[in-house]
Scaffold this active site. Structure first.
Site, PDB file in Angstrom:
ATOM      1  N   MET A 227      57.958 -59.772   2.536  1.00  7.63           N
ATOM      2  CA  MET A 227      59.125 -60.540   2.960  1.00  7.63           C
ATOM      3  C   MET A 227      58.453 -61.702   3.794  1.00  7.63           C
ATOM      4  O   MET A 227      57.205 -61.924   4.156  1.00  7.63           O
ATOM      5  CB  MET A 227      60.248 -59.854   3.614  1.00  7.63           C
ATOM      6  CG  MET A 227      59.971 -59.150   4.781  1.00  7.63           C
ATOM      7  SD  MET A 227      61.190 -58.126   5.527  1.00  7.63           S
ATOM      8  CE  MET A 227      62.636 -59.052   5.637  1.00  7.63           C
ATOM      9  N   ALA A 229      58.963 -62.994   7.796  1.00  7.10           N
ATOM     10  CA  ALA A 229      59.776 -62.458   8.851  1.00  7.10           C
ATOM     11  C   ALA A 229      58.798 -62.582  10.064  1.00  7.10           C
ATOM     12  O   ALA A 229      57.523 -62.189  10.054  1.00  7.10           O
ATOM     13  CB  ALA A 229      60.423 -61.089   8.792  1.00  7.10           C
ATOM     14  N   PHE A 298      54.033 -59.666  11.711  1.00  2.32           N
ATOM     15  CA  PHE A 298      54.631 -60.662  10.691  1.00  2.32           C
ATOM     16  C   PHE A 298      54.446 -60.275   9.300  1.00  2.32           C
ATOM     17  O   PHE A 298      53.560 -59.763   8.857  1.00  2.32           O
ATOM     18  CB  PHE A 298      53.514 -61.749  11.188  1.00  2.32           C
ATOM     19  CG  PHE A 298      53.479 -62.632  12.155  1.00  2.32           C
ATOM     20  CD1 PHE A 298      54.637 -62.337  13.151  1.00  2.32           C
ATOM     21  CD2 PHE A 298      52.703 -63.789  12.546  1.00  2.32           C
ATOM     22  CE1 PHE A 298      54.578 -63.070  14.557  1.00  2.32           C
ATOM     23  CE2 PHE A 298      52.770 -64.414  13.697  1.00  2.32           C
ATOM     24  CZ  PHE A 298      53.789 -64.101  14.651  1.00  2.32           C
ATOM     25  N   GLU A 299      55.509 -60.708   8.769  1.00  4.63           N
ATOM     26  CA  GLU A 299      55.510 -60.463   7.158  1.00  4.63           C
ATOM     27  C   GLU A 299      55.564 -61.889   6.547  1.00  4.63           C
ATOM     28  O   GLU A 299      56.117 -62.468   6.965  1.00  4.63           O
ATOM     29  CB  GLU A 299      57.047 -59.947   6.782  1.00  4.63           C
ATOM     30  CG  GLU A 299      57.011 -58.400   7.185  1.00  4.63           C
ATOM     31  CD  GLU A 299      56.501 -57.309   6.624  1.00  4.63           C
ATOM     32  OE1 GLU A 299      56.126 -57.556   5.349  1.00  4.63           O
ATOM     33  OE2 GLU A 299      56.488 -56.131   6.799  1.00  4.63           O
ATOM     34  N   ILE A 300      54.358 -62.144   5.861  1.00  9.69           N
ATOM     35  CA  ILE A 300      53.863 -63.616   5.536  1.00  9.69           C
ATOM     36  C   ILE A 300      54.328 -63.872   4.071  1.00  9.69           C
ATOM     37  O   ILE A 300      54.301 -64.959   3.847  1.00  9.69           O
ATOM     38  CB  ILE A 300      52.610 -63.704   5.895  1.00  9.69           C
ATOM     39  CG1 ILE A 300      51.776 -62.826   4.832  1.00  9.69           C
ATOM     40  CG2 ILE A 300      52.281 -63.428   7.203  1.00  9.69           C
ATOM     41  CD1 ILE A 300      50.192 -63.184   4.945  1.00  9.69           C
TER      42      ILE A 300
END
Length: 428
Positions: A227, A229, A298-300
């Site tokens: 995702m 976020a 971190f979701e990139i």
């Protein structure tokens, strides 16, 4: 000889067969293979990083750390970027620790690590933005990058296990840390979340723990995909930490989200935002045990339209245009994080003030941050001085009033005594 019964049309036979197989639960969505023309293999990616380190030995160094536990061994490569390592005391610098590829199936994260190292050493522009002014920020940083934390798991993915996130012996490395380790939610999936037989049972987690102890980072980022976020602790409960540290973390993430993502990223605690709680995660350990001032996850990238069985497509861009966009966007995000983190850590006096006079923020105008900070400190000093003078004036007024009252009382007493004495003299 009797005539054969008429054969049903081929199309009906195919449809019937398909329905029969579907009823048996044997039809699965097509699996997108690894885009070999876009993505490096694990070996080629590490070889390219080694070549980069060799070309820039004045700024980069690389260590290979290997350990084993009960017959299972793992090796991690740690790249250190130090812009002026020969001339500046590292104790005054901000320490940043970045981990990529903790889950084997998330190939895009390691590609970001590779490009980020290129940007730090060779590329002066990204997405049309001139980074020459960013040199002043880099002078105040020491950055350690683990480009592929789960090398053994990555090998399994390259061999065809495209949905595997675990390490080489089936343990989820982001469940193997000690904070709230081993707790299982109602929807616990052992294939996805196996925490291992004990906290830090896995060599990869042991190496990362020792790295955090020796390096003592001010900023930690665990980089994942699935995702988009920007997360802060906690993962194992639906809340964020209390106090000044939580305010500092949220300020950095919200500034990054506003400056770079136009407020489009999800910001908050992992446990409160993802939709499920995760126990034994690295980021929660970095906050609670390692006492890192700014630990983040971190979701990139994530493809919400991909089938849950199509893991490569779900967690990784599959075309070159999207691949380049994700790489550039998140490399820029890390540069802004470095800038925001440095400024906030110095403002909070967690690290010493560096020589950051008049640098140009990425994508912004010239800002005299040191002048702003100095003027703020001077204002506070003047305010304190004014407050002190006001208190002195108040004490002086009270002193004068008290003195006046005492003198008045003393004179009144003397006057009464004299009147008493005179009355005694004339009394018959």
């Amino acid at each position: 000889m009797a005539a054969s019964p008429p054969r049903p049309p081929l199309r009906l036979l195919t449809l019937a067969l398909a329905l029969t197989v579907a009823a048996a639960g044997k039809i699965s969505a097509p699996h997108t293979p690894i885009s070999r023309d876009i993505y490096h293999s694990s070996d080629s990616l590490l070889d390219e990083i080694k070549a980069l380190v060799s070309r820039h030995s004045d700024k980069l160094s690389m260590d290979a750390v290997k350990t084993s536990n009960k017959g299972y061994s793992a090796e991690l490569f740690v790249v250190t970027f130090n812009h002026m390592k020969e001339s500046v005391d590292n104790g005054s610098k901000v320490h940043i620790l970045l981990s990529f590829g903790q889950h084997g199936r998330e190939l895009i994260t390691s590609e970001v690590a590779l490009r980020l190292l290129y940007i730090l050493t060779e590329k002066r522009k990204i997405a049309g933005v001139d980074l020459s002014s960013f040199e002043r920020v880099l002078e105040n940083l020491v950055i350690k990058v683990v480009p592929m934390e789960n090398l053994n798991g990555r090998k399994r993915v390259e061999e065809g296990e495209l949905c595997d996130r675990r390490n080489g012996r089936g343990v989820d490395l982001n469940r193997n840390w000690s904070v709230d380790w081993g707790k299982k939610e109602k929807d616990y999936d052992p294939y996805e979340e196996n925490p291992g037989v004990a906290p830090f049972s896995e060599p990869e987690a042991q190496i990362m723990r020792e790295l955090s102890r020796s390096f003592k980072p001010h900023i930690w980022v665990n980089v994942h995909s699935g995702m988009e976020a920007l997360f802060m602790p906690y993962d194992h409960k639906n809340t964020t930490p209390n106090g000044a540290s939580a305010h500092l973390m949220r300020s950095v993430l919200e500034n990054l989200n506003h400056r770079h993502f136009q407020d489009s990223c999800l910001v908050g605690s992992g446990g409160g935002s993802v939709g499920y709680l995760a126990h034994g995660t690295t980021t929660d350990y970095m906050h609670d045990i390692a006492k890192v001032p700014m630990p983040f996850t971190f979701e990139i990238y994530g493809d919400e339209n991909a089938s849950t069985d199509d893991c490569f497509k779900m967690f990784n861009p599959v075309d070159k245009t999207t691949f380049d966009r994700v790489i550039n966007k998140w490399c820029m995000a890390f540069l802004i994080l470095f800038e925001e983190g440095l400024r906030n850590l110095q403002d909070a006096q967690i690290v010493s003030q560096g020589a950051l006079d008049n640098w140009v923020p990425i994508g912004g105008d010239i800002v005299e941050r040191n002048v702003e900070r100095k003027s703020t400190r001077e204002r506070r000093k003047l305010e304190g001085l004014d407050l002190g003078m006001q208190e002195l004036r108040t004490y002086f007024r009270l002193f004068m009033l008290s003195t006046f009252l005492l003198m008045f009382m003393f004179c009144t007493r003397i006057s009464k005594n004299r009147n008493r004495d005179s009355s005694n003299v004339f009394d018959p």
